[in-house]
Design an enzyme around this catalytic site. Structure first.
Site, mmCIF file in Angstrom:
data_model
loop_
_atom_site.group_PDB
_atom_site.id
_atom_site.type_symbol
_atom_site.label_atom_id
_atom_site.label_comp_id
_atom_site.label_asym_id
_atom_site.label_seq_id
_atom_site.Cartn_x
_atom_site.Cartn_y
_atom_site.Cartn_z
ATOM 1 N N CYS A 115 9.680 -12.456 9.433
ATOM 2 C CA CYS A 115 10.158 -12.245 7.729
ATOM 3 C C CYS A 115 11.284 -13.210 7.563
ATOM 4 O O CYS A 115 11.317 -13.521 6.406
ATOM 5 C CB CYS A 115 10.534 -11.086 7.373
ATOM 6 N N HIS A 252 14.801 -11.599 1.311
ATOM 7 C CA HIS A 252 13.649 -11.020 1.747
ATOM 8 C C HIS A 252 13.173 -9.869 1.117
ATOM 9 O O HIS A 252 14.246 -8.627 0.971
ATOM 10 C CB HIS A 252 13.686 -11.076 3.307
ATOM 11 N N ASN A 282 6.281 -6.191 0.937
ATOM 12 C CA ASN A 282 6.658 -6.986 2.328
ATOM 13 C C ASN A 282 5.754 -8.207 2.669
ATOM 14 O O ASN A 282 4.707 -7.666 3.245
ATOM 15 C CB ASN A 282 7.314 -6.282 3.344
HETATM 16 O O1 UT7 Z 1 10.813 -7.191 6.945
HETATM 17 C C1 UT7 Z 1 11.665 -6.512 7.979
HETATM 18 C C2 UT7 Z 1 10.919 -5.489 8.560
HETATM 19 N N1 UT7 Z 1 10.703 -4.107 7.799
HETATM 20 C C3 UT7 Z 1 11.817 -3.569 7.301
HETATM 21 O O2 UT7 Z 1 12.827 -3.896 6.881
HETATM 22 C C4 UT7 Z 1 11.676 -2.107 7.000
HETATM 23 C C5 UT7 Z 1 12.683 -1.265 7.690
HETATM 24 N N2 UT7 Z 1 12.546 0.109 7.565
HETATM 25 C C6 UT7 Z 1 12.170 0.769 6.158
HETATM 26 O O3 UT7 Z 1 11.892 0.295 5.218
HETATM 27 C C7 UT7 Z 1 12.125 2.336 6.248
HETATM 28 O O4 UT7 Z 1 12.722 2.789 7.227
HETATM 29 C C8 UT7 Z 1 10.516 2.931 5.935
HETATM 30 C C9 UT7 Z 1 10.163 2.745 4.487
HETATM 31 C C10 UT7 Z 1 9.600 2.323 7.134
HETATM 32 C C11 UT7 Z 1 10.725 4.391 6.230
HETATM 33 O O5 UT7 Z 1 11.692 5.083 5.547
HETATM 34 P P1 UT7 Z 1 12.509 6.383 6.190
HETATM 35 O O6 UT7 Z 1 13.288 6.675 5.279
HETATM 36 O O7 UT7 Z 1 13.306 5.548 7.098
HETATM 37 O O8 UT7 Z 1 11.345 7.193 6.652
HETATM 38 P P2 UT7 Z 1 11.223 7.604 8.215
HETATM 39 O O9 UT7 Z 1 10.528 6.755 8.819
HETATM 40 O O10 UT7 Z 1 12.350 8.669 8.609
HETATM 41 O O11 UT7 Z 1 10.006 8.958 7.836
HETATM 42 C C12 UT7 Z 1 10.321 10.215 6.868
HETATM 43 C C13 UT7 Z 1 9.217 10.925 7.095
HETATM 44 C C14 UT7 Z 1 8.572 11.395 8.270
HETATM 45 O O12 UT7 Z 1 8.017 12.657 8.432
HETATM 46 P P3 UT7 Z 1 8.797 13.620 9.284
HETATM 47 O O13 UT7 Z 1 8.923 13.270 10.529
HETATM 48 O O14 UT7 Z 1 10.247 13.772 8.639
HETATM 49 O O15 UT7 Z 1 8.147 14.994 8.992
HETATM 50 C C15 UT7 Z 1 7.227 10.498 8.379
HETATM 51 O O16 UT7 Z 1 6.133 10.775 9.083
HETATM 52 O O17 UT7 Z 1 8.094 10.273 6.538
HETATM 53 C C16 UT7 Z 1 6.811 10.372 6.941
HETATM 54 N N3 UT7 Z 1 6.173 9.176 6.573
HETATM 55 C C17 UT7 Z 1 5.191 9.078 5.587
HETATM 56 N N4 UT7 Z 1 4.882 10.240 4.503
HETATM 57 C C18 UT7 Z 1 4.158 9.572 3.654
HETATM 58 C C19 UT7 Z 1 6.134 7.947 7.126
HETATM 59 N N5 UT7 Z 1 5.203 7.300 6.501
HETATM 60 C C20 UT7 Z 1 4.580 7.918 5.416
HETATM 61 C C21 UT7 Z 1 3.747 7.590 4.395
HETATM 62 N N6 UT7 Z 1 3.482 8.320 3.841
HETATM 63 N N7 UT7 Z 1 3.230 6.189 4.430
#
Ligand code: UT7
Length: 325
Positions: A115, A252, A282
Site C-alpha cells: 500500500c 492512503h 482499499n
Molecule cells: O492498507 C493498509 C492495510 N490495512 C489497513 O489499514 C486495515 C487496518 N484495520 C482496519 O481497518 C480494521 O481493523 C478493520 C476494518 C479490518 C476491522 O475493524 P475492527 O474494529 O478492528 O474490527 P475487529 O477486527 O475487531 O472485528 C470486530 C468484530 C469481530 O467479531 P467478534 O469477534 O467481536 O464477535 C469480527 O468477527 O467484527 C467481526 N467481523 C465482521 N462482521 C461483519 C469482521 N469482519 C466482519 C465483516 N462483517 N466483514
C-alpha cells in the site's frame, strides 16, 4: 543557487467499470452494509472484469496522466510502477505498459511496497529526476487486489478493490526555496518484524502459488495511526513547515477511521483530508493517486498548495511526501 525539483505535470486514474456495493457482497459473504460502513467507511469497490489485468488498469491511468500533462512518451524516459498484483511474476508489469504505450526507449520497472508503493515510487522517480538521470517519469500505482482476496474471509475481502492512478513527473529548475514547485521531501520506512500482521500466504519461491491476503486488522490499525503520524511529523520537521501550513492531505485510503484518527493525532482539520475510500475501498498502491486525481479534477488542489501524501502497508512499510503544487 539553482535546484532541480520534480513537478507533477499531469495526473490520471482509472477504475474498472464493475461496481460492487456492500449489499452485493452481503449476498455471498457473512457481512452487512452497516458493519462495513461503520468499521471502514467503505460503501463500494470496483472490481476488474475477467481478463482485465493490472497492466490494463495501469495503462489507462498512465495514458490519462500523459494526456492531462499534454505530453507523450517522447517526453519521458522512465516508468516506475508500484504494484503488488503484477500480471505475471516476471517480466515487470511496467515493461508491458511501456510496450503498450509504444515506448521503446528508457527504463521501466516495478517496485513492491504494497500500500505504500505509490509514495515509494514517487520518491524513487524523484531521485532519478533530481540527479539528472531522468528527464521525465511516469509513476504508476495499479492493482487488481481482488485477485489476492479469500472471498471466504470476511475480515479482509470486504475492504479491498481494484484501480489505478498515475502522475507524470518533470524536472523544473527553481531557486531552492520551499516556495518552488515540486517534491520538497520524501521519507520512506519499513520494518520486517511486522510481516505477520499483513501478508500474502503464497509466493513463487515459498509455495509456487499466488496466495491470499491475511491480516490482523486491529494490530495494523493501531500501528497505522502511530506510523503515519510519525512520518508526517518527519516531513514537517525536514522542511520547517507546521501542520497548519498543509493545504491538502492526500492519504492512503484504507479506512475512514484510520484517517480520522491520524488527522486528530496530528491536529489537521478533517476538511483538509481528501477521502475517497468510500467509493473504491482499499486499492493498495493505487489509492493515493486515485485520491490525488479526484482532488485535482474537482478543483480542490490548486497551484501553489502544499500537498501531503502518506501511505502505510504490508511489510510494514510507510512513507510520506510533501509537494508544493
Ligand atoms: O492498507 C493498509 C492495510 N490495512 C489497513 O489499514 C486495515 C487496518 N484495520 C482496519 O481497518 C480494521 O481493523 C478493520 C476494518 C479490518 C476491522 O475493524 P475492527 O474494529 O478492528 O474490527 P475487529 O477486527 O475487531 O472485528 C470486530 C468484530 C469481530 O467479531 P467478534 O469477534 O467481536 O464477535 C469480527 O468477527 O467484527 C467481526 N467481523 C465482521 N462482521 C461483519 C469482521 N469482519 C466482519 C465483516 N462483517 N466483514
Amino acid at each position: 543557487m539553482t535546484c532541480i525539483r520534480s513537478v507533477v505535470a499531469g495526473c490520471g486514474s482509472y477504475l474498472p467499470e464493475r461496481v460492487v456495493t456492500n449489499a452485493d457482497l452481503a449476498k455471498f459473504v457473512d457481512t452487512t452494509d452497516e458493519w462495513i460502513v461503520s468499521r471502514s467507511g467503505i460503501h463500494q469497490r470496483h472490481l476488474a472484469a475477467e481478463g482485465e489485468l493490472t497492466s490494463d488498469l495501469g495503462l489507462a491511468a498512465a495514458q490519462a496522466a500523459l494526456d492531462n500533462a499534454g505530453l507523450t512518451v517522447d517526453d519521458i524516459d522512465l516508468i516506475v510502477m508500484a504494484t503488488t498484483t503484477p500480471d505475471d511474476t516476471f517480466p515487470a508489469t511496467a515493461t508491458k505498459i511501456q510496450m503498450k504505450l509504444g515506448m521503446h526507449h528508457g527504463a521501466a520497472f516495478d517496485i513492491q511496497a504494497v500500500c505504500s508503493g505509490f509514495v515509494y515510487a514517487m520518491s524513487v522517480a524523484d531521485n532519478f529526476i533530481k540527479t539528472g538521470q531522468s528527464k521525465g517519469a511516469l509513476v504508476i500505482g495499479a492493482e487488481t487486489f481482488s485477485r489476492l482476496l479469500d472471498w471466504e474471509d470476511r475480515t479482509t475481502c470486504v475492504l479491498f478493490g481494484d484501480g489505478a492512478g498515475a502522475v507524470v513527473l518533470k524536472p523544473e529548475e527553481g531557486t531552492g526555496e520551499l516556495s518552488d514547485r515540486g517534491m520538497l521531501t520524501a521519507h520512506l520506512h519499513s520494518d520486517g518484524r511486522y510481516r505477520d500482521k499483513l501478508y500474502v500466504d503464497g509466493g513463487p519461491s515459498s509455495t509456487q502459488t499466488v496466495g491470499h491476503v491475511r491480516m490482523i486488522g486491529k494490530d495494523v490499525f493501531r500501528h497505522a495511526v502511530v506510523n503515519i503520524a510519525d512520518v508526517i511529523t518527519e516531513a514537517l520537521d525536514a522542511t520547517g513547515y507546521t501542520i497548519d501550513d498543509i493545504d491538502w492531505f492526500v492519504p492512503h485510503q484504507a479506512n475512514r477511521r484510520i484517517l480520522e484518527g491520524t488527522a486528530k493525532r496530528i491536529g489537521l482539520p478533517l476538511e483538509k483530508v481528501v477521502m475517497t475510500v468510500g467509493q473504491h475501498g482499499n486499492t493498495s498502491a493505487a489509492s493515493v493517486p486515485l485520491a490525488l486525481d479526484t482532488a485535482l479534477k474537482d478543483g480542490r488542489i490548486k497551484s501553489g498548495d502544499l500537498v501531503l501524501l502518506e501511505a502505510m502497508g504490508g511489510g510494514f512499510t510507510w512513507a510520506s511526501a510533501l509537494l508544493r503544487w
